[in-house]
Scaffold this motif. Structure first.
Motif, PDB file in Angstrom:
ATOM      1  N   GLN A  29       0.833  -1.209   0.000  1.00 54.61           N
ATOM      2  CA  GLN A  29       0.000   0.000   0.000  1.00 54.61           C
ATOM      3  C   GLN A  29       0.869   1.261   0.000  1.00 54.61           C
ATOM      4  OE1 GLN A  29      -2.504  -0.399   3.443  1.00 54.61           O
ATOM      5  NE2 GLN A  29      -3.855  -1.933   2.499  1.00 54.61           N
ATOM      6  N   THR A  30       1.924   1.227   0.818  1.00 53.09           N
ATOM      7  CA  THR A  30       2.836   2.366   0.890  1.00 53.09           C
ATOM      8  C   THR A  30       3.531   2.584  -0.448  1.00 53.09           C
ATOM      9  OG1 THR A  30       3.190   1.960   3.242  1.00 53.09           O
ATOM     10  CG2 THR A  30       4.808   3.359   2.136  1.00 53.09           C
ATOM     11  N   GLN A  31       3.961   1.477  -1.071  1.00 48.40           N
ATOM     12  CA  GLN A  31       4.619   1.583  -2.372  1.00 48.40           C
ATOM     13  C   GLN A  31       3.643   2.143  -3.418  1.00 48.40           C
ATOM     14  OE1 GLN A  31       6.333  -2.010  -3.927  1.00 48.40           O
ATOM     15  NE2 GLN A  31       7.321  -0.931  -5.618  1.00 48.40           N
ATOM     16  N   ALA A  32       2.428   1.685  -3.416  1.00 50.02           N
ATOM     17  CA  ALA A  32       1.425   2.187  -4.358  1.00 50.02           C
ATOM     18  C   ALA A  32       1.174   3.671  -4.113  1.00 50.02           C
ATOM     19  CB  ALA A  32       0.125   1.391  -4.229  1.00 50.02           C
ATOM     20  N   SER A  33       1.108   4.079  -2.843  1.00 52.49           N
ATOM     21  CA  SER A  33       0.909   5.490  -2.508  1.00 52.49           C
ATOM     22  C   SER A  33       2.100   6.327  -2.970  1.00 52.49           C
ATOM     23  CB  SER A  33       0.701   5.632  -0.996  1.00 52.49           C
ATOM     24  OG  SER A  33       0.608   6.995  -0.641  1.00 52.49           O
ATOM     25  N   LEU A  34       3.302   5.817  -2.765  1.00 55.97           N
ATOM     26  CA  LEU A  34       4.511   6.524  -3.210  1.00 55.97           C
ATOM     27  C   LEU A  34       4.557   6.613  -4.738  1.00 55.97           C
ATOM     28  CD1 LEU A  34       7.231   5.175  -0.736  1.00 55.97           C
ATOM     29  CD2 LEU A  34       6.260   7.472  -0.816  1.00 55.97           C
ATOM     30  N   ASN A  35       4.131   5.552  -5.418  1.00 54.58           N
ATOM     31  CA  ASN A  35       4.099   5.562  -6.882  1.00 54.58           C
ATOM     32  C   ASN A  35       3.109   6.622  -7.394  1.00 54.58           C
ATOM     33  OD1 ASN A  35       6.035   3.588  -7.153  1.00 54.58           O
ATOM     34  ND2 ASN A  35       4.569   1.920  -7.387  1.00 54.58           N
ATOM     35  N   ARG A  36       1.939   6.711  -6.730  1.00 51.48           N
ATOM     36  CA  ARG A  36       0.963   7.727  -7.118  1.00 51.48           C
ATOM     37  C   ARG A  36       1.529   9.129  -6.863  1.00 51.48           C
ATOM     38  NH1 ARG A  36      -2.560   4.063  -4.637  1.00 51.48           N
ATOM     39  NH2 ARG A  36      -2.579   5.313  -2.738  1.00 51.48           N
ATOM     40  N   THR A  37       2.161   9.317  -5.711  1.00 50.40           N
ATOM     41  CA  THR A  37       2.758  10.608  -5.373  1.00 50.40           C
ATOM     42  C   THR A  37       3.847  10.975  -6.376  1.00 50.40           C
ATOM     43  OG1 THR A  37       2.306  10.235  -3.025  1.00 50.40           O
ATOM     44  CG2 THR A  37       3.927  11.935  -3.564  1.00 50.40           C
ATOM     45  N   MET A  38       4.675   9.994  -6.731  1.00 50.61           N
ATOM     46  CA  MET A  38       5.749  10.247  -7.701  1.00 50.61           C
ATOM     47  C   MET A  38       5.149  10.603  -9.069  1.00 50.61           C
ATOM     48  SD  MET A  38       9.113   8.016  -8.693  1.00 50.61           S
ATOM     49  CE  MET A  38       8.254   6.723  -9.561  1.00 50.61           C
ATOM     50  N   ALA A  39       4.128   9.906  -9.504  1.00 56.08           N
ATOM     51  CA  ALA A  39       3.485  10.209 -10.783  1.00 56.08           C
ATOM     52  C   ALA A  39       2.888  11.620 -10.743  1.00 56.08           C
ATOM     53  CB  ALA A  39       2.406   9.179 -11.096  1.00 56.08           C
ATOM     54  N   PHE A  40       2.260  11.989  -9.628  1.00 55.35           N
ATOM     55  CA  PHE A  40       1.697  13.332  -9.483  1.00 55.35           C
ATOM     56  C   PHE A  40       2.791  14.390  -9.543  1.00 55.35           C
ATOM     57  CE2 PHE A  40       0.674  16.919  -6.719  1.00 55.35           C
ATOM     58  CZ  PHE A  40      -0.425  17.439  -7.395  1.00 55.35           C
ATOM     59  N   LEU A  41       3.899  14.137  -8.849  1.00 57.41           N
ATOM     60  CA  LEU A  41       4.992  15.106  -8.846  1.00 57.41           C
ATOM     61  C   LEU A  41       5.627  15.229 -10.230  1.00 57.41           C
ATOM     62  CD1 LEU A  41       6.673  14.380  -5.394  1.00 57.41           C
ATOM     63  CD2 LEU A  41       5.258  16.338  -6.030  1.00 57.41           C
ATOM     64  N   VAL A  42       5.792  14.122 -10.936  1.00 55.14           N
ATOM     65  CA  VAL A  42       6.339  14.175 -12.294  1.00 55.14           C
ATOM     66  C   VAL A  42       5.401  14.988 -13.190  1.00 55.14           C
ATOM     67  CG1 VAL A  42       6.806  12.786 -14.355  1.00 55.14           C
ATOM     68  CG2 VAL A  42       7.726  12.083 -12.149  1.00 55.14           C
ATOM     69  N   LEU A  43       4.105  14.730 -13.071  1.00 50.62           N
ATOM     70  CA  LEU A  43       3.117  15.480 -13.842  1.00 50.62           C
ATOM     71  C   LEU A  43       3.167  16.970 -13.472  1.00 50.62           C
ATOM     72  CD1 LEU A  43       0.792  15.397 -15.871  1.00 50.62           C
ATOM     73  CD2 LEU A  43      -0.759  15.009 -13.951  1.00 50.62           C
ATOM     74  N   ALA A  44       3.282  17.278 -12.185  1.00 49.90           N
ATOM     75  CA  ALA A  44       3.356  18.668 -11.734  1.00 49.90           C
ATOM     76  C   ALA A  44       4.605  19.351 -12.299  1.00 49.90           C
ATOM     77  CB  ALA A  44       3.356  18.739 -10.208  1.00 49.90           C
ATOM     78  N   VAL A  45       5.743  18.658 -12.310  1.00 51.29           N
ATOM     79  CA  VAL A  45       6.982  19.215 -12.861  1.00 51.29           C
ATOM     80  C   VAL A  45       6.810  19.475 -14.354  1.00 51.29           C
ATOM     81  CG1 VAL A  45       9.392  18.674 -13.402  1.00 51.29           C
ATOM     82  CG2 VAL A  45       8.525  18.292 -11.102  1.00 51.29           C
ATOM     83  N   ILE A  46       6.195  18.549 -15.070  1.00 48.69           N
ATOM     84  CA  ILE A  46       5.963  18.735 -16.511  1.00 48.69           C
ATOM     85  C   ILE A  46       5.068  19.949 -16.751  1.00 48.69           C
ATOM     86  CG2 ILE A  46       4.856  17.709 -18.545  1.00 48.69           C
ATOM     87  CD1 ILE A  46       5.929  14.983 -17.553  1.00 48.69           C
ATOM     88  N   VAL A  47       3.997  20.067 -15.972  1.00 55.02           N
ATOM     89  CA  VAL A  47       3.092  21.212 -16.115  1.00 55.02           C
ATOM     90  C   VAL A  47       3.832  22.514 -15.807  1.00 55.02           C
ATOM     91  CG1 VAL A  47       1.047  22.335 -15.126  1.00 55.02           C
ATOM     92  CG2 VAL A  47       0.971  19.917 -15.727  1.00 55.02           C
TER      93      VAL A  47
END
Length: 166
Positions: A29-47
């Motif tokens: 669950q923690t890994q999945a949460s971290l993966n979602r957070t990382m995807a969000f941060l990557v998307l935020a950096v791209i934006v």
């Protein structure tokens, strides 16, 4: 002892297995949460990169326009100046920079030429009407190579006056 301890080990083993499974589940669950957070941060950096690119492009266009527009206006006005139009105004530049300095210098030169040409026109008109008692109204403007114009008019005036008197 084996018979007595085996059930206790089985219970302990089951408890440890349950604890391990719970920790694995929590880790997943923690890994999945971290993966979602990382995807969000990557998307935020791209934006942020895209927005920064758009802002910098717009800013560079604005800066470029603020530099090229007055220069283009000056070039156009200098073209009309070269064809003999000394009375039209030069463009105005509101920012106090090198372009404003150029416009001011050219405007000042044009004003000086306007005074000299008006004065020369007046002097020649008086001489054409037979009045050889002439004087410039703006001697201070005849500086540098412009001085030769005034000296030539005076020389021509003296020669014509002398010729007519003779």
């Amino acid at each position: 002892a084996l018979e007595e301890m085996a059930p206790a080990y089985d219970v302990a083993y089951a408890a440890l297995e349950s604890l391990m499974n719970a920790n694995i589940s929590l880790g997943d669950q923690t890994q999945a949460s971290l993966n979602r957070t990382m995807a969000f941060l990557v998307l935020a950096v791209i934006v942020i990169i895209i927005i920064s690119g758009l802002i910098s492009t717009k800013l560079s266009q604005t800066i470029t326009k603020s530099i090229t527009k007055p220069i283009d206006e000056l070039v156009a006005r200098m073209g009309t100046f070269a064809t003999g139009d000394i009375s039209s105004p030069f463009p105005v530049h509101d920012v106090n920079d090198e372009i404003a300095d150029m416009l001011s210098a050219v405007g000042s030169t044009t004003t000086k030429l306007q005074k000299i040409f008006a004065d020369l026109e007046q002097l020649l008109e008086k001489m054409a009407n037979g009045n050889f008692n002439i004087a410039t109204s703006c001697e201070e403007e005849y500086i540098g190579e412009y001085r030769g114009l005034l000296l030539a008019i005076r020389q021509m005036n003296r020669q014509m006056d002398g010729t007519l008197k003779d």
